[in-house]
Motif scaffolding. Structure first.
Motif, PDB file in Angstrom:
ATOM      1  N   VAL A  17       0.873  -1.140   0.058  1.00  0.00           N
ATOM      2  CA  VAL A  17      -0.074  -0.031   0.079  1.00  0.00           C
ATOM      3  C   VAL A  17       0.786   1.161   0.018  1.00  0.00           C
ATOM      4  O   VAL A  17       1.909   1.453   0.697  1.00  0.00           O
ATOM      5  CB  VAL A  17      -0.967   0.016   1.177  1.00  0.00           C
ATOM      6  CG1 VAL A  17      -1.702   1.075   1.101  1.00  0.00           C
ATOM      7  CG2 VAL A  17      -1.654  -1.173   1.470  1.00  0.00           C
ATOM      8  N   ALA A  18       0.513   2.287  -0.838  1.00  0.00           N
ATOM      9  CA  ALA A  18       1.243   3.496  -0.922  1.00  0.00           C
ATOM     10  C   ALA A  18       0.499   4.622  -1.044  1.00  0.00           C
ATOM     11  O   ALA A  18      -0.526   4.713  -1.970  1.00  0.00           O
ATOM     12  CB  ALA A  18       2.303   3.473  -1.844  1.00  0.00           C
ATOM     13  N   HIS A  19       0.666   5.710  -0.237  1.00  0.00           N
ATOM     14  CA  HIS A  19      -0.049   6.922  -0.877  1.00  0.00           C
ATOM     15  C   HIS A  19       0.445   7.593  -1.980  1.00  0.00           C
ATOM     16  O   HIS A  19       1.735   7.345  -2.383  1.00  0.00           O
ATOM     17  CB  HIS A  19       0.149   7.917   0.391  1.00  0.00           C
ATOM     18  CG  HIS A  19      -0.721   7.487   1.624  1.00  0.00           C
ATOM     19  ND1 HIS A  19      -0.659   7.983   2.916  1.00  0.00           N
ATOM     20  CD2 HIS A  19      -1.987   6.842   1.481  1.00  0.00           C
ATOM     21  CE1 HIS A  19      -1.425   7.301   3.613  1.00  0.00           C
ATOM     22  NE2 HIS A  19      -2.243   6.850   2.864  1.00  0.00           N
ATOM     23  N   LYS A  21       4.267   6.584  -3.929  1.00  0.00           N
ATOM     24  CA  LYS A  21       3.907   5.254  -4.908  1.00  0.00           C
ATOM     25  C   LYS A  21       5.337   4.994  -5.666  1.00  0.00           C
ATOM     26  O   LYS A  21       5.784   3.783  -5.782  1.00  0.00           O
ATOM     27  CB  LYS A  21       2.749   5.407  -5.655  1.00  0.00           C
ATOM     28  CG  LYS A  21       1.290   5.373  -5.062  1.00  0.00           C
ATOM     29  CD  LYS A  21       0.258   5.384  -6.120  1.00  0.00           C
ATOM     30  CE  LYS A  21      -1.207   4.915  -5.634  1.00  0.00           C
ATOM     31  NZ  LYS A  21      -1.408   5.670  -4.445  1.00  0.00           N
ATOM     32  N   THR A  32      -4.058  -2.148  -2.089  1.00  0.00           N
ATOM     33  CA  THR A  32      -5.303  -1.335  -2.642  1.00  0.00           C
ATOM     34  C   THR A  32      -5.238  -0.869  -4.034  1.00  0.00           C
ATOM     35  O   THR A  32      -4.161  -1.151  -4.643  1.00  0.00           O
ATOM     36  CB  THR A  32      -5.052   0.008  -1.589  1.00  0.00           C
ATOM     37  OG1 THR A  32      -3.630   0.511  -1.694  1.00  0.00           O
ATOM     38  CG2 THR A  32      -5.449  -0.002   0.042  1.00  0.00           C
ATOM     39  N   THR A  64      -5.257   1.436  -6.372  1.00  0.00           N
ATOM     40  CA  THR A  64      -4.115   2.274  -7.238  1.00  0.00           C
ATOM     41  C   THR A  64      -2.912   1.687  -7.199  1.00  0.00           C
ATOM     42  O   THR A  64      -2.120   1.602  -8.052  1.00  0.00           O
ATOM     43  CB  THR A  64      -4.612   3.776  -6.918  1.00  0.00           C
ATOM     44  OG1 THR A  64      -5.538   4.015  -6.453  1.00  0.00           O
ATOM     45  CG2 THR A  64      -3.950   4.471  -8.217  1.00  0.00           C
ATOM     46  N   THR A  65      -2.504   1.420  -5.940  1.00  0.00           N
ATOM     47  CA  THR A  65      -1.164   0.743  -5.714  1.00  0.00           C
ATOM     48  C   THR A  65      -1.143  -0.369  -6.678  1.00  0.00           C
ATOM     49  O   THR A  65      -0.099  -0.788  -7.277  1.00  0.00           O
ATOM     50  CB  THR A  65      -0.873   0.600  -4.208  1.00  0.00           C
ATOM     51  OG1 THR A  65      -0.965   1.546  -3.461  1.00  0.00           O
ATOM     52  CG2 THR A  65       0.561  -0.016  -4.033  1.00  0.00           C
ATOM     53  N   SER A  92      -9.715   1.313  -3.983  1.00  0.00           N
ATOM     54  CA  SER A  92      -8.778   2.129  -3.530  1.00  0.00           C
ATOM     55  C   SER A  92      -8.858   2.411  -2.095  1.00  0.00           C
ATOM     56  O   SER A  92      -9.972   2.517  -1.626  1.00  0.00           O
ATOM     57  CB  SER A  92      -9.185   3.454  -4.584  1.00  0.00           C
ATOM     58  OG  SER A  92      -8.224   4.373  -4.211  1.00  0.00           O
ATOM     59  N   GLY A  93      -7.621   2.808  -1.601  1.00  0.00           N
ATOM     60  CA  GLY A  93      -7.777   3.251  -0.170  1.00  0.00           C
ATOM     61  C   GLY A  93      -8.586   4.073   0.544  1.00  0.00           C
ATOM     62  O   GLY A  93      -9.315   3.565   1.435  1.00  0.00           O
ATOM     63  N   PRO A  94      -8.684   5.451  -0.271  1.00  0.00           N
ATOM     64  CA  PRO A  94      -9.727   6.411   0.395  1.00  0.00           C
ATOM     65  C   PRO A  94     -11.373   5.594   0.192  1.00  0.00           C
ATOM     66  O   PRO A  94     -12.363   6.249   0.925  1.00  0.00           O
ATOM     67  CB  PRO A  94      -9.608   7.429  -0.168  1.00  0.00           C
ATOM     68  CG  PRO A  94      -8.143   7.286  -0.811  1.00  0.00           C
ATOM     69  CD  PRO A  94      -8.045   5.936  -1.073  1.00  0.00           C
ATOM     70  N   ASP A 146      -8.220   0.271   2.446  1.00  0.00           N
ATOM     71  CA  ASP A 146      -7.482   0.110   3.839  1.00  0.00           C
ATOM     72  C   ASP A 146      -8.375  -0.631   4.466  1.00  0.00           C
ATOM     73  O   ASP A 146      -7.951  -1.437   5.405  1.00  0.00           O
ATOM     74  CB  ASP A 146      -7.207   1.505   4.251  1.00  0.00           C
ATOM     75  CG  ASP A 146      -6.279   2.486   3.678  1.00  0.00           C
ATOM     76  OD1 ASP A 146      -5.953   2.130   2.282  1.00  0.00           O
ATOM     77  OD2 ASP A 146      -5.586   3.355   4.261  1.00  0.00           O
ATOM     78  N   HIS A 185      -8.564  10.321   4.275  1.00  0.00           N
ATOM     79  CA  HIS A 185      -9.302   9.087   4.888  1.00  0.00           C
ATOM     80  C   HIS A 185      -8.074   8.736   6.080  1.00  0.00           C
ATOM     81  O   HIS A 185      -7.817   7.466   6.110  1.00  0.00           O
ATOM     82  CB  HIS A 185      -9.112   7.863   4.063  1.00  0.00           C
ATOM     83  CG  HIS A 185      -7.873   7.677   3.074  1.00  0.00           C
ATOM     84  ND1 HIS A 185      -7.195   8.478   2.420  1.00  0.00           N
ATOM     85  CD2 HIS A 185      -7.469   6.234   3.132  1.00  0.00           C
ATOM     86  CE1 HIS A 185      -6.259   7.887   1.987  1.00  0.00           C
ATOM     87  NE2 HIS A 185      -6.153   6.819   2.392  1.00  0.00           N
TER      88      HIS A 185
HETATM   89  O1  LIG Z   1      -4.771   5.361   0.059  1.00  0.00           O
HETATM   90  C1  LIG Z   1      -4.173   4.392   0.310  1.00  0.00           C
HETATM   91  C2  LIG Z   1      -3.688   4.028   1.650  1.00  0.00           C
HETATM   92  O2  LIG Z   1      -4.284   4.554   2.812  1.00  0.00           O
HETATM   93  C3  LIG Z   1      -3.885   3.790  -0.980  1.00  0.00           C
HETATM   94  O3  LIG Z   1      -4.908   3.638  -2.085  1.00  0.00           O
HETATM   95  P1  LIG Z   1      -4.489   3.584  -3.457  1.00  0.00           P
HETATM   96  O4  LIG Z   1      -3.432   2.475  -3.603  1.00  0.00           O
HETATM   97  O5  LIG Z   1      -5.808   2.982  -4.144  1.00  0.00           O
HETATM   98  O6  LIG Z   1      -3.838   4.843  -3.932  1.00  0.00           O
END
Ligand SMILES: O=C(CO)COP(=O)(O)O
Length: 154
Positions: free
Chosen positions: A16-18, A22, A44, A46-47, A64-66, A70, A97
């Motif tokens: 997982v990455a913001h 990324k 997640t 997008t990652t 996707s995380g948000p 997560d 998020h």
């Molecule tokens: O927001 C994330 C982890 O908190 C990652 O989500 P994405 O991989 O969907 O960008």
């Protein structure tokens, strides 16, 4: 007696990455592609899409995380289906998020799983001999919490 859960040789790893981290995660995954390919990968949305497209590694993608990704990974941690998470969270930018991010970090510690939030820790984990063998994970004991007297403050 401690409750033990045996991690198999093949680990279940969440990536997982913001957004601002990324590229760093992709760089690390790329450097460790051959090792990671021997394990079961989750991410997640997008990652996961980014890793799949760049490196053609099979990976189970969640939302996707948000949008709930997560929390989906957090749920798998709580039910013992994720052994390790590489979570490159962004220390310099607020996330919409943030509560979900905090919950994911909290559940990782709650269940005593492997958690790396930076490259150095990720490097130490991926080169550990335990990556190639079984590992006896001591499960935290929440018996006292579960049997607490919920009426004592009345
Ligand atoms: O927001 C994330 C982890 O908190 C990652 O989500 P994405 O991989 O969907 O960008």
């Amino acid at each position: 007696m401690a409750n033990i859960r045996t991690l198999s040789r093949k680990k279940h790893i969440a990536l997982v990455a913001h957004d601002y981290r990324k590229a760093d995660l992709l760089d690390w995954v790329s450097a460790n592609k051959d090792i990671l390919a021997q394990h079961t990968l989750y991410a997640t949305g997008t990652t996961g899409k980014m890793i799949e497209e760049a490196l053609h590694l099979p990976i189970t993608k969640f939302l996707s995380g948000p949008l709930g990704g997560d929390q989906q990974i957090g749920s798998l941690i709580a039910t013992g289906q994720i052994d390790m998470i590489i979570f490159y969270w962004d220390p310099m930018n607020a996330q919409p998020h943030d509560t979900d991010v905090k919950a994911l970090l909290r559940l990782s510690v709650t269940w005593n799983i492997l958690l790396a939030c930076d490259r150095t820790t990720a490097d130490f984990i991926i080169t550990s001999p335990y990556m190639n063998s079984e590992y006896q994970r001591i499960m935290p004991d929440y018996t006292d919490y579960l049997s607490r007297d919920i009426h004592e403050n009345e």
